[in-house]
Motif scaffolding. Sequence first.
Motif, PDB file in Angstrom:
ATOM      1  N   GLU A   7      38.515  53.058  30.036  1.00 12.88           N
ATOM      2  CA  GLU A   7      39.607  52.988  29.044  1.00 12.88           C
ATOM      3  C   GLU A   7      39.800  51.549  28.594  1.00 12.88           C
ATOM      4  O   GLU A   7      39.468  50.616  29.356  1.00 12.88           O
ATOM      5  CB  GLU A   7      40.926  53.441  29.693  1.00 12.88           C
ATOM      6  CG  GLU A   7      41.020  54.914  29.945  1.00 12.88           C
ATOM      7  CD  GLU A   7      42.305  55.270  30.722  1.00 12.88           C
ATOM      8  OE1 GLU A   7      42.433  56.439  31.031  1.00 12.88           O
ATOM      9  OE2 GLU A   7      43.120  54.361  31.010  1.00 12.88           O
ATOM     10  N   PRO A   8      40.418  51.351  27.418  1.00 14.97           N
ATOM     11  CA  PRO A   8      40.661  49.975  26.971  1.00 14.97           C
ATOM     12  C   PRO A   8      41.566  49.231  27.955  1.00 14.97           C
ATOM     13  O   PRO A   8      42.465  49.819  28.550  1.00 14.97           O
ATOM     14  CB  PRO A   8      41.372  50.148  25.623  1.00 14.97           C
ATOM     15  CG  PRO A   8      41.144  51.561  25.211  1.00 14.97           C
ATOM     16  CD  PRO A   8      40.878  52.361  26.452  1.00 14.97           C
ATOM     17  N   GLY A   9      41.288  47.972  28.151  1.00 21.22           N
ATOM     18  CA  GLY A   9      42.171  47.114  28.962  1.00 21.22           C
ATOM     19  C   GLY A   9      41.860  47.096  30.448  1.00 21.22           C
ATOM     20  O   GLY A   9      42.375  46.257  31.186  1.00 21.22           O
ATOM     21  N   VAL A  10      41.012  48.033  30.910  1.00 23.05           N
ATOM     22  CA  VAL A  10      40.759  48.124  32.352  1.00 23.05           C
ATOM     23  C   VAL A  10      40.005  46.888  32.836  1.00 23.05           C
ATOM     24  O   VAL A  10      40.389  46.254  33.828  1.00 23.05           O
ATOM     25  CB  VAL A  10      39.986  49.426  32.681  1.00 23.05           C
ATOM     26  CG1 VAL A  10      39.424  49.385  34.091  1.00 23.05           C
ATOM     27  CG2 VAL A  10      40.912  50.623  32.516  1.00 23.05           C
ATOM     28  N   LEU A  11      38.949  46.518  32.118  1.00 24.70           N
ATOM     29  CA  LEU A  11      38.176  45.340  32.538  1.00 24.70           C
ATOM     30  C   LEU A  11      39.051  44.097  32.526  1.00 24.70           C
ATOM     31  O   LEU A  11      38.944  43.230  33.388  1.00 24.70           O
ATOM     32  CB  LEU A  11      36.970  45.133  31.625  1.00 24.70           C
ATOM     33  CG  LEU A  11      35.669  45.811  32.059  1.00 24.70           C
ATOM     34  CD1 LEU A  11      34.524  45.390  31.157  1.00 24.70           C
ATOM     35  CD2 LEU A  11      35.333  45.489  33.514  1.00 24.70           C
ATOM     36  N   GLY A  12      39.938  44.041  31.523  1.00 20.08           N
ATOM     37  CA  GLY A  12      40.843  42.885  31.418  1.00 20.08           C
ATOM     38  C   GLY A  12      41.733  42.779  32.648  1.00 20.08           C
ATOM     39  O   GLY A  12      41.940  41.691  33.193  1.00 20.08           O
ATOM     40  N   ALA A  13      42.228  43.922  33.118  1.00 19.08           N
ATOM     41  CA  ALA A  13      43.109  43.915  34.300  1.00 19.08           C
ATOM     42  C   ALA A  13      42.332  43.419  35.524  1.00 19.08           C
ATOM     43  O   ALA A  13      42.851  42.652  36.346  1.00 19.08           O
ATOM     44  CB  ALA A  13      43.647  45.323  34.556  1.00 19.08           C
ATOM     45  N   ILE A  14      41.092  43.850  35.612  1.00 17.45           N
ATOM     46  CA  ILE A  14      40.273  43.451  36.776  1.00 17.45           C
ATOM     47  C   ILE A  14      39.975  41.947  36.718  1.00 17.45           C
ATOM     48  O   ILE A  14      40.153  41.224  37.710  1.00 17.45           O
ATOM     49  CB  ILE A  14      38.931  44.237  36.796  1.00 17.45           C
ATOM     50  CG1 ILE A  14      39.177  45.736  36.858  1.00 17.45           C
ATOM     51  CG2 ILE A  14      38.030  43.748  37.937  1.00 17.45           C
ATOM     52  CD1 ILE A  14      39.787  46.252  38.114  1.00 17.45           C
ATOM     53  N   THR A  15      39.528  41.492  35.552  1.00 15.91           N
ATOM     54  CA  THR A  15      39.128  40.074  35.474  1.00 15.91           C
ATOM     55  C   THR A  15      40.355  39.163  35.632  1.00 15.91           C
ATOM     56  O   THR A  15      40.230  38.051  36.149  1.00 15.91           O
ATOM     57  CB  THR A  15      38.372  39.765  34.157  1.00 15.91           C
ATOM     58  OG1 THR A  15      39.179  40.215  33.074  1.00 15.91           O
ATOM     59  CG2 THR A  15      37.019  40.415  34.129  1.00 15.91           C
ATOM     60  N   ALA A  16      41.526  39.665  35.257  1.00 16.48           N
ATOM     61  CA  ALA A  16      42.747  38.851  35.449  1.00 16.48           C
ATOM     62  C   ALA A  16      42.985  38.640  36.952  1.00 16.48           C
ATOM     63  O   ALA A  16      43.316  37.529  37.392  1.00 16.48           O
ATOM     64  CB  ALA A  16      43.949  39.549  34.804  1.00 16.48           C
ATOM     65  N   ILE A  17      42.809  39.687  37.728  1.00 20.79           N
ATOM     66  CA  ILE A  17      43.020  39.548  39.189  1.00 20.79           C
ATOM     67  C   ILE A  17      41.959  38.610  39.773  1.00 20.79           C
ATOM     68  O   ILE A  17      42.266  37.728  40.580  1.00 20.79           O
ATOM     69  CB  ILE A  17      42.984  40.936  39.877  1.00 20.79           C
ATOM     70  CG1 ILE A  17      44.175  41.769  39.435  1.00 20.79           C
ATOM     71  CG2 ILE A  17      42.964  40.779  41.398  1.00 20.79           C
ATOM     72  CD1 ILE A  17      44.194  43.199  39.951  1.00 20.79           C
ATOM     73  N   LEU A  18      40.716  38.803  39.353  1.00 22.51           N
ATOM     74  CA  LEU A  18      39.656  37.939  39.894  1.00 22.51           C
ATOM     75  C   LEU A  18      39.948  36.477  39.530  1.00 22.51           C
ATOM     76  O   LEU A  18      39.826  35.578  40.370  1.00 22.51           O
ATOM     77  CB  LEU A  18      38.284  38.366  39.355  1.00 22.51           C
ATOM     78  CG  LEU A  18      37.783  39.740  39.839  1.00 22.51           C
ATOM     79  CD1 LEU A  18      36.494  40.140  39.104  1.00 22.51           C
ATOM     80  CD2 LEU A  18      37.530  39.747  41.348  1.00 22.51           C
ATOM     81  N   GLY A  19      40.362  36.255  38.277  1.00 24.31           N
ATOM     82  CA  GLY A  19      40.654  34.891  37.826  1.00 24.31           C
ATOM     83  C   GLY A  19      41.793  34.268  38.608  1.00 24.31           C
ATOM     84  O   GLY A  19      41.748  33.096  38.986  1.00 24.31           O
ATOM     85  N   LYS A  20      42.830  35.099  38.867  1.00 28.57           N
ATOM     86  CA  LYS A  20      43.991  34.601  39.623  1.00 28.57           C
ATOM     87  C   LYS A  20      43.555  34.085  40.999  1.00 28.57           C
ATOM     88  O   LYS A  20      44.118  33.139  41.539  1.00 28.57           O
ATOM     89  CB  LYS A  20      44.998  35.750  39.777  1.00 28.57           C
ATOM     90  CG  LYS A  20      46.309  35.335  40.360  1.00 28.57           C
ATOM     91  CD  LYS A  20      47.281  36.494  40.369  1.00 28.57           C
ATOM     92  CE  LYS A  20      47.155  37.245  41.695  1.00 28.57           C
ATOM     93  NZ  LYS A  20      47.995  38.410  41.795  1.00 28.57           N
ATOM     94  N   HIS A  21      42.514  34.706  41.562  1.00 34.06           N
ATOM     95  CA  HIS A  21      42.024  34.292  42.891  1.00 34.06           C
ATOM     96  C   HIS A  21      40.844  33.321  42.790  1.00 34.06           C
ATOM     97  O   HIS A  21      40.107  33.155  43.760  1.00 34.06           O
ATOM     98  CB  HIS A  21      41.652  35.533  43.715  1.00 34.06           C
ATOM     99  CG  HIS A  21      42.859  36.325  44.130  1.00 34.06           C
ATOM    100  ND1 HIS A  21      43.646  35.966  45.195  1.00 34.06           N
ATOM    101  CD2 HIS A  21      43.443  37.422  43.584  1.00 34.06           C
ATOM    102  CE1 HIS A  21      44.653  36.824  45.309  1.00 34.06           C
ATOM    103  NE2 HIS A  21      44.553  37.717  44.343  1.00 34.06           N
ATOM    104  N   ARG A  22      40.701  32.719  41.613  1.00 34.65           N
ATOM    105  CA  ARG A  22      39.652  31.692  41.387  1.00 34.65           C
ATOM    106  C   ARG A  22      38.250  32.229  41.668  1.00 34.65           C
ATOM    107  O   ARG A  22      37.395  31.551  42.218  1.00 34.65           O
ATOM    108  CB  ARG A  22      39.921  30.429  42.232  1.00 34.65           C
ATOM    109  CG  ARG A  22      41.173  29.675  41.799  1.00 34.65           C
ATOM    110  CD  ARG A  22      41.394  28.431  42.620  1.00 34.65           C
ATOM    111  NE  ARG A  22      41.770  28.711  43.989  1.00 34.65           N
ATOM    112  CZ  ARG A  22      42.976  29.111  44.378  1.00 34.65           C
ATOM    113  NH1 ARG A  22      43.944  29.278  43.468  1.00 34.65           N
ATOM    114  NH2 ARG A  22      43.247  29.334  45.641  1.00 34.65           N
ATOM    115  N   ILE A  23      38.057  33.500  41.288  1.00 40.20           N
ATOM    116  CA  ILE A  23      36.725  34.094  41.448  1.00 40.20           C
ATOM    117  C   ILE A  23      36.097  34.162  40.058  1.00 40.20           C
ATOM    118  O   ILE A  23      36.601  34.855  39.165  1.00 40.20           O
ATOM    119  CB  ILE A  23      36.815  35.507  42.065  1.00 40.20           C
ATOM    120  CG1 ILE A  23      37.465  35.403  43.453  1.00 40.20           C
ATOM    121  CG2 ILE A  23      35.440  36.159  42.163  1.00 40.20           C
ATOM    122  CD1 ILE A  23      37.949  36.719  43.996  1.00 40.20           C
TER     123      ILE A  23
END
Length: 430
Positions: free
Chosen positions: A360-376
């Motif tokens: 669905e739209p936005g799903v990848l964005g939600a995932i990459t936001a979490i990864l980014g928050k943890h400096r991954i």
Amino acid sequence: MKEIGLGLLGFGMVGAGVVRGLQANGELIGSRLGVRPVLRRIADLDIESDRGVTVDPAILTTDANALIDDPAVEVVIELVGGTGIAKAFVLRALAQGKPVVTANKALLADHGAEIFALAREKQTDIYFGASVGGGIPIIRALREGLLANRIQSIRGILNGTCNYILTEMERAGVPFNTCLADAQALGFAEAEPSLDIDGFDTAHKAVLLASLAYGGTVAMESVYVEGIRNLSSLDIGYARDLGYKVKLLAVIRSDDGAVEIRVHPSLVPAKSMLGSVHGVFNAVLVNGDLTGDTLYYGRGAGADPTASTVLGDVADVVRNLASAAAHRIPAIPDSGDVIRIRPMQDVTTRYYLRLSLKDEPGVLGAITAILGKHRISLSSALQKDEPENSYVPVVFVTHEAREAEVDAALQEIAALDCVACAPVRLRIEG
Ligand code: HSE
């Protein structure tokens, strides 16, 4: 020619290999040493079964202690295995100042400190070359040939059972359980395979390699251990598509005064040296500051290869006895330092992550936001076109990240509504 008497404890598969090796090459070994090793006694609880080798029945006994105490036995070869009675036998021999040759990795990983201390106190030898890598003389290489190096890393495929199963899972694309059952039917896996497949056999070997590389003993509890039982052939296939093989690796790495010791399935580049090790074979890649990479490859199990290393150790012990130079090479180098172990949470490496996501739209964005928050930081992301219900597998490959951050990110990701099941995380080496 002068003779030195050997006593063999444990007349199993490897024990029979040692007897066969001595019968076939004893004269050659004697001529190389200038001293003839002679098998004087064999002890086993079962002295009736046919092992495919002929021995004088008079040398067979069920009394291991009598063998150890026999003055005609000057070197004790312990091939009983396990950490129970074998420990008592090894300590009994060392207490009498008799050198011991053993292939028992579990015993030394669990009780090495006590056993090595007694050998030191009695100024006698304990050799354990066959406890890691079967026929590959990796322990001798670390103890002697590489002595002048600071060891920066050791990466090893140290369990033939696991490497056989992983090779077959990739080749045939079949599940772990099918491959394990096939391996058992072919005699490549034990009926009770957990020591191998859950990674503990590899961890025992890693403990010994780390002790040799850095001096001192290492507690088993300081090793991070993850086996191959839960590996999916789906991930092995995706890893192959990305140019990797999945191997159960022991990784020992020294950096900043701390040593990490971990055992887990790892993605290694398919075209790398370790990526080219298939089936039951073992390999160890050692990086020393003077040598750079050196690779040791061969049969990590089996009666004859293991007997080769046992007899190589016997030869050294015989030489030491003949020249009154026992304990010439200490079992474990004494670095004088306590090895500082890096906690797994502080390890940094690259990761392969597989998530099952709603398409669905936005799903990848939600995932990459979490990864980014943890400096991954991601190096690639790939959506596989193999939907299951309304979910699709998405594979991420990260740059170097810290284990603790990856744990935290995966926990947050797993709690999202758009994620179907527990994320898969594999580490990438090399
Ligand atoms: N069980 C081991 C292996 C061999 O499968 O490689 C003995 O260390």
